[in-house]
Design an enzyme around this catalytic site. Structure first.
Site, mmCIF file in Angstrom:
data_model
loop_
_atom_site.group_PDB
_atom_site.id
_atom_site.type_symbol
_atom_site.label_atom_id
_atom_site.label_comp_id
_atom_site.label_asym_id
_atom_site.label_seq_id
_atom_site.Cartn_x
_atom_site.Cartn_y
_atom_site.Cartn_z
ATOM 1 N N ALA A 33 13.479 -3.812 -3.455
ATOM 2 C CA ALA A 33 13.613 -5.195 -2.973
ATOM 3 C C ALA A 33 12.722 -5.269 -1.743
ATOM 4 C CB ALA A 33 15.078 -5.489 -2.642
ATOM 5 N N ALA A 91 9.883 -7.349 -0.398
ATOM 6 C CA ALA A 91 9.196 -8.336 0.460
ATOM 7 C C ALA A 91 9.994 -8.598 1.742
ATOM 8 C CB ALA A 91 9.019 -9.638 -0.296
ATOM 9 N N PRO A 92 9.303 -8.834 2.842
ATOM 10 C CA PRO A 92 7.858 -9.006 3.002
ATOM 11 C C PRO A 92 7.069 -7.701 3.127
ATOM 12 C CG PRO A 92 8.952 -9.426 5.097
ATOM 13 C CD PRO A 92 10.032 -9.173 4.084
ATOM 14 N N GLY A 93 7.733 -6.549 3.086
ATOM 15 C CA GLY A 93 6.970 -5.307 3.001
ATOM 16 C C GLY A 93 7.014 -4.422 4.228
ATOM 17 N N LYS A 104 9.149 -2.188 5.048
ATOM 18 C CA LYS A 104 9.487 -0.794 4.730
ATOM 19 C C LYS A 104 8.485 -0.199 3.745
ATOM 20 C CE LYS A 104 14.193 -1.935 5.870
ATOM 21 N NZ LYS A 104 13.976 -3.406 5.878
ATOM 22 N N GLU A 123 9.579 -7.029 -6.168
ATOM 23 C CA GLU A 123 10.117 -8.212 -5.493
ATOM 24 C C GLU A 123 10.288 -9.316 -6.519
ATOM 25 O OE1 GLU A 123 11.362 -9.232 -2.447
ATOM 26 O OE2 GLU A 123 11.548 -11.149 -3.474
ATOM 27 N N ASP A 170 16.731 -1.632 -0.248
ATOM 28 C CA ASP A 170 17.036 -2.401 0.964
ATOM 29 C C ASP A 170 17.541 -3.747 0.437
ATOM 30 O OD1 ASP A 170 17.027 -2.979 3.754
ATOM 31 O OD2 ASP A 170 15.139 -4.068 3.509
ATOM 32 N N CYS A 193 21.005 -5.361 6.007
ATOM 33 C CA CYS A 193 21.100 -5.825 7.398
ATOM 34 C C CYS A 193 22.433 -6.553 7.577
ATOM 35 C CB CYS A 193 19.895 -6.674 7.809
ATOM 36 S SG CYS A 193 19.650 -8.137 6.816
HETATM 37 N N1 SAM Z 1 12.657 -4.401 2.343
HETATM 38 C C1 SAM Z 1 12.105 -5.641 2.860
HETATM 39 C C2 SAM Z 1 11.307 -5.319 4.131
HETATM 40 O O1 SAM Z 1 11.575 -4.307 4.768
HETATM 41 O O2 SAM Z 1 10.379 -6.074 4.454
HETATM 42 C C3 SAM Z 1 13.186 -6.669 3.099
HETATM 43 C C4 SAM Z 1 13.958 -6.924 1.827
HETATM 44 S S1 SAM Z 1 15.062 -8.289 1.893
HETATM 45 C C5 SAM Z 1 16.441 -7.587 2.650
HETATM 46 C C6 SAM Z 1 15.594 -8.362 0.226
HETATM 47 C C7 SAM Z 1 14.519 -8.831 -0.740
HETATM 48 O O3 SAM Z 1 14.993 -8.589 -2.060
HETATM 49 C C8 SAM Z 1 14.199 -10.321 -0.698
HETATM 50 O O4 SAM Z 1 12.826 -10.488 -0.544
HETATM 51 C C9 SAM Z 1 14.657 -10.835 -2.054
HETATM 52 O O5 SAM Z 1 13.857 -11.889 -2.550
HETATM 53 C C10 SAM Z 1 14.529 -9.602 -2.901
HETATM 54 N N2 SAM Z 1 15.384 -9.542 -4.113
HETATM 55 C C11 SAM Z 1 16.608 -10.051 -4.290
HETATM 56 N N3 SAM Z 1 17.074 -9.741 -5.508
HETATM 57 C C12 SAM Z 1 16.119 -8.987 -6.100
HETATM 58 C C13 SAM Z 1 16.000 -8.375 -7.378
HETATM 59 N N4 SAM Z 1 16.990 -8.463 -8.276
HETATM 60 N N5 SAM Z 1 14.885 -7.692 -7.664
HETATM 61 C C14 SAM Z 1 13.876 -7.597 -6.757
HETATM 62 N N6 SAM Z 1 13.933 -8.179 -5.547
HETATM 63 C C15 SAM Z 1 15.026 -8.857 -5.219
#
Ligand code: SAM
Length: 300
Positions: free
Chosen positions: A116, A118-120, A122, A140, A183, A237
């Protein structure tokens, strides 16, 4: 507590009691310091620090990560206006969100899934930590966020990343990864900033039930995609047991093992009590967002 969503306050009081909830509320009320991560993939770290200093940016470090920087007096826009930001030499990232990738421990040569992504923040940190040596698949679901992810991956010079715009829950079970970071999407209960209308959150039972269902489904998928005997990180978070320990307990009920985090060196990180020894729940403070990190191993 002044300004806190009543539903969230009730959950926090039930989980942590009055004294700790009051401390959490203080953290929510504090104006959080701007922080960034130096990106060694876009220039020498010393040189980047020198450029920041020359631009009049006051900096402080943390003992647990040489590339983390706290801005002592400047705001985020003082950095984002600099050429070094444009060329990806730094990434604006909260301190807490730098912790999961450190515990993931990805190595050059490994196949890593960031489920998961975005925005990237990690994804690009894993690329930096492995000197672009790991093959990273960054998944994503949201198309617009996936575009942002691609943009950041490119700008940060993360050259071995494949971005997949897909629902990670639908990935083929035949894939196998050496390490996985989940994440997970969450309520954001650790990132509340009282007094900031952008950070109000939408805390109610229906939303939380939906979020925890998605978290459990993604973790279940992660454990199928992970090579047997290998390790993954589950992070959010959020500081709510329902999104953290309760989800980890479900993974244990499916046969995963909790691998205790090695927290030596991380003593500076303010921690909340967790119900599972060896997991970390970061307390929201002026420097840190609330965050949860757990390491899990798929049994052989
Ligand atoms: N790891 C990211 C970072 O460090 O920049 C932050 C991730 S954010 C907590 C969670 C992300 O998961 C969101 O961008 C959301 O759109 C995406 N998301 C939610 N459900 C998802 C799924 N089933 N598959 C892939 N991505 C998903």
């Amino acid at each position: 507590m002044e300004g806190m969503a009543p539903f969230l306050e009730k959950l926090l009081l039930g989980q942590y009691g009055e004294e700790i909830t009051a401390q959490i509320a203080q953290g929510f009320a504090a104006r959080r310091a701007a922080t960034l991560r130096i990106n060694p993939l876009r220039g020498d770290a010393q040189q980047t620090r020198a450029e920041l200093a020359a631009a009049g940016i006051g900096m402080q470090g943390v003992p647990w990560y040489a590339d983390a920087v706290i801005l002592t007096d400047a705001r985020e826009d003082a950095v984002t206006a600099l050429p070094l930001y444009e060329r990806g030499a730094v990434y604006m990232q909260s301190l807490s969100s730098m912790i999961p990738a450190l515990f993931l421990g990805a190595q050059a040569g490994e196949n890593v899934l960031d489920m998961a992504a975005a925005p990237g923040g990690k994804t690009t940190q894993i690329a930096a930590l492995t000197g672009n040596g790991a093959m990273i698949t960054a998944c994503e679901k949201n198309k617009i966020r996936a575009e942002r992810l691609k943009y950041n991956v490119e700008r940060q010079g993360a050259s071995h990343v494949t971005v997949m715009t897909a629902d990670a829950g639908q990935l083929d079970d035949l894939f196998r990864f050496d390490r996985i970071l989940l994440d997970a999407p969450c309520s954001g209960s650790g990132t509340v900033q009282l007094g900031n209308p952008k950070s109000k959150g939408n805390f109610n039972d229906a939303n939380l039930a939906k979020t925890t269902k998605a978290q459990a489904a993604l973790l279940n998928k992660a454990l199928k995609l992970l090579r047997p005997g290998h390790e993954m990180i589950y992070s959010t978070c959020s500081i709510l047991e329902r999104e953290n320990e309760a989800i980890v307990r479900r993974a244990v009920s499916w046969g995963a093992e909790v691998v205790p985090l090695e927290l030596t060196g991380f003593e500076d990180v303010p921690a909340l009590p967790t119900k599972i020894p060896g997991t970390l729940c970061v307390m929201p403070t002026q420097l840190y967002e609330g965050f949860f990190v757990a390491k899990l191993r798929r049994k052989k």
